[in-house]
Design an enzyme around this catalytic site. Structure first.
Site, PDB file in Angstrom:
ATOM      1  N   ASN A  92      92.135  76.828  43.656  1.00 24.00           N
ATOM      2  CA  ASN A  92      91.428  75.676  44.224  1.00 24.00           C
ATOM      3  C   ASN A  92      91.603  75.735  45.743  1.00 24.00           C
ATOM      4  OD1 ASN A  92      90.491  73.199  45.053  1.00 24.00           O
ATOM      5  ND2 ASN A  92      92.125  72.001  44.084  1.00 24.00           N
ATOM      6  N   TRP A  93      90.542  76.140  46.410  1.00 18.34           N
ATOM      7  CA  TRP A  93      90.641  76.317  47.870  1.00 18.34           C
ATOM      8  C   TRP A  93      90.676  74.998  48.632  1.00 18.34           C
ATOM      9  CZ3 TRP A  93      86.615  80.749  49.234  1.00 18.34           C
ATOM     10  CH2 TRP A  93      87.073  81.951  48.662  1.00 18.34           C
ATOM     11  N   LYS A  94      90.332  73.910  47.947  1.00 20.36           N
ATOM     12  CA  LYS A  94      90.207  72.609  48.626  1.00 20.36           C
ATOM     13  C   LYS A  94      89.262  72.772  49.835  1.00 20.36           C
ATOM     14  CE  LYS A  94      94.584  71.399  46.666  1.00 20.36           C
ATOM     15  NZ  LYS A  94      95.733  70.507  46.639  1.00 20.36           N
ATOM     16  N   HIS A 145      89.790  65.708  40.229  1.00 17.06           N
ATOM     17  CA  HIS A 145      91.027  66.152  40.877  1.00 17.06           C
ATOM     18  C   HIS A 145      91.708  64.926  41.500  1.00 17.06           C
ATOM     19  CE1 HIS A 145      93.707  67.963  43.814  1.00 17.06           C
ATOM     20  NE2 HIS A 145      93.656  69.059  43.090  1.00 17.06           N
ATOM     21  N   GLU A 170      93.024  64.376  44.233  1.00  8.87           N
ATOM     22  CA  GLU A 170      92.603  64.050  45.608  1.00  8.87           C
ATOM     23  C   GLU A 170      91.267  63.300  45.594  1.00  8.87           C
ATOM     24  OE1 GLU A 170      93.049  68.017  47.208  1.00  8.87           O
ATOM     25  OE2 GLU A 170      95.207  67.814  46.886  1.00  8.87           O
ATOM     26  N   GLU A 214      97.727  68.168  35.979  1.00  6.86           N
ATOM     27  CA  GLU A 214      98.289  68.272  37.329  1.00  6.86           C
ATOM     28  C   GLU A 214      99.055  66.992  37.650  1.00  6.86           C
ATOM     29  OE1 GLU A 214      96.077  71.313  39.939  1.00  6.86           O
ATOM     30  OE2 GLU A 214      95.081  69.400  40.146  1.00  6.86           O
ATOM     31  N   GLY A 256     100.895  70.110  45.977  1.00  9.23           N
ATOM     32  CA  GLY A 256     101.086  70.347  47.412  1.00  9.23           C
ATOM     33  C   GLY A 256     102.448  69.913  47.930  1.00  9.23           C
ATOM     34  N   SER A 293     101.933  73.057  42.678  1.00  7.46           N
ATOM     35  CA  SER A 293     102.903  73.935  43.342  1.00  7.46           C
ATOM     36  C   SER A 293     103.187  75.229  42.571  1.00  7.46           C
ATOM     37  CB  SER A 293     104.204  73.175  43.621  1.00  7.46           C
ATOM     38  OG  SER A 293     103.960  72.075  44.481  1.00  7.46           O
ATOM     39  N   GLY A 323      96.579  75.742  44.110  1.00  6.02           N
ATOM     40  CA  GLY A 323      96.067  75.286  45.400  1.00  6.02           C
ATOM     41  C   GLY A 323      96.573  76.179  46.518  1.00  6.02           C
ATOM     42  N   GLY A 324      97.646  75.751  47.173  1.00  5.91           N
ATOM     43  CA  GLY A 324      98.190  76.454  48.340  1.00  5.91           C
ATOM     44  C   GLY A 324      98.327  77.957  48.162  1.00  5.91           C
TER      45      GLY A 324
HETATM   46  P1  PGA Z   1      99.009  73.117  44.884  1.00  5.48           P
HETATM   47  O1  PGA Z   1      97.616  72.388  44.500  1.00  5.48           O
HETATM   48  O2  PGA Z   1      99.088  74.377  44.086  1.00  5.48           O
HETATM   49  O3  PGA Z   1      98.928  73.343  46.362  1.00  5.48           O
HETATM   50  O4  PGA Z   1     100.104  72.161  44.506  1.00  5.48           O
HETATM   51  C1  PGA Z   1      97.163  72.355  43.179  1.00  5.48           C
HETATM   52  C2  PGA Z   1      95.870  71.599  43.107  1.00  5.48           C
HETATM   53  O5  PGA Z   1      95.690  70.637  43.868  1.00  5.48           O
HETATM   54  O6  PGA Z   1      94.984  71.924  42.284  1.00  5.48           O
END
Ligand code: PGA
Length: 244
Positions: A6-8, A91, A93, A161, A167, A205, A226-227
């Site tokens: 997930n590149w956000k 998601h 966010e 999640e 994050g 994470s 994500g990251g």
């Molecule tokens: P993260 O993000 O791996 O940076 O914790 C996961 C996500 O938001 O899908």
């Protein structure tokens, strides 16, 4: 295993093209992994032109209508036309920063399925909800409402999640992941006919150092990353540590 990045809101089309080209070159050793990248809508064209067969891709958000007076939104029909095989829905966010509700999630799932775009529905509890021992209740509520209009004859994926693990560097324990995924699996078996095998990803994470252990947890079909999906080395690290 499924490894979905997930590149956000990261990477420009130029950076996306470069990343996908390098990823493609590196993938031969891990070719049994199912690799998906969920990219900003503005990068979809670049990714479509570069991805080839091995890398699947999708969006991070869509509206539930195919067209209309919805300034700034993405059409599910257009996502399909741009080759997106997937789209994230709900998601945390989106839920927290853009006030997306379970009712919106349900409508998005319905319209993406109509376009044959696989919705990846994200659910998970906040830290406060976990402290109050409401995790199971929250997960069941998000499933019930978010999948209220799901078409059981078409595909969808789920991602567990926990909000507190996204994050933050704080990853859920094997036990916490196992319990949550079991709750989700049981709910699916009971409520969505024929979807007992629906993939359930874990996200929060995930990195090379913890993915190998989490990959062995029952009902974990893969990861939403994500990251660690933003740099080639860290994404490949996750892919390699989960290769079976
Ligand atoms: P993260 O993000 O791996 O940076 O914790 C996961 C996500 O938001 O899908």
């Amino acid at each position: 295993m499924i490894c979905a990045g997930n590149w956000k809101m990261h990477k420009s089309p130029t950076q996306a093209r470069q990343f996908i080209t390098q990823l493609k070159e590196a993938l031969s050793e891990t070719e049994r992994q199912e690799v998906v990248v969920l990219v900003p809508a503005l990068c979809l064209e670049a990714v479509q032109q570069t991805a080839g067969k091995q890398i699947k891709f999708g969006g991070q958000n869509s509206h539930w209508e195919n067209s209309g007076a919805f300034t700034g939104e993405n059409s599910p029909q257009t996502l399909a036309e741009m080759g997106a095989g997937f789209c994230l829905v709900g998601h945390s966010e989106r839920r927290q920063l853009f006030h997306e509700t379970d009712t919106m999630v349900a409508a998005k799932v319905r319209s993406l399925q109509k376009q044959n775009v696989i919705p990846i529905v994200c659910i998970g509890e906040t830290l406060e909800e976990r402290r109050q021992e409401k995790t199971v209740e929250v997960l069941r509520r998000q499933l019930e409402r978010g999948l209220a209009e799901v078409n059981s004859d078409r595909k969808f994926w789920l991602a567990y999640e926990p909000v507190w693990a996204i994050g933050t560097g704080e990853v859920a324990t094997v036990r916490q992941v196992e319990e949550a995924h079991q709750v989700i699996r049981d709910w699916l078996v009971r409520h969505v006919p024929g979807q007992g095998q629906t993939p359930i990803l874990y996200g929060g994470s995930v990195k090379a150092a913890n993915a190998g252990e989490l990959a062995k947890v029952p009902n974990v079909a893969g990861f939403l990353i994500g990251g660690a999906s933003l740099e080639l080395d860290s994404f490949l690290g996750v892919l390699r540590s989960t290769a079976k």
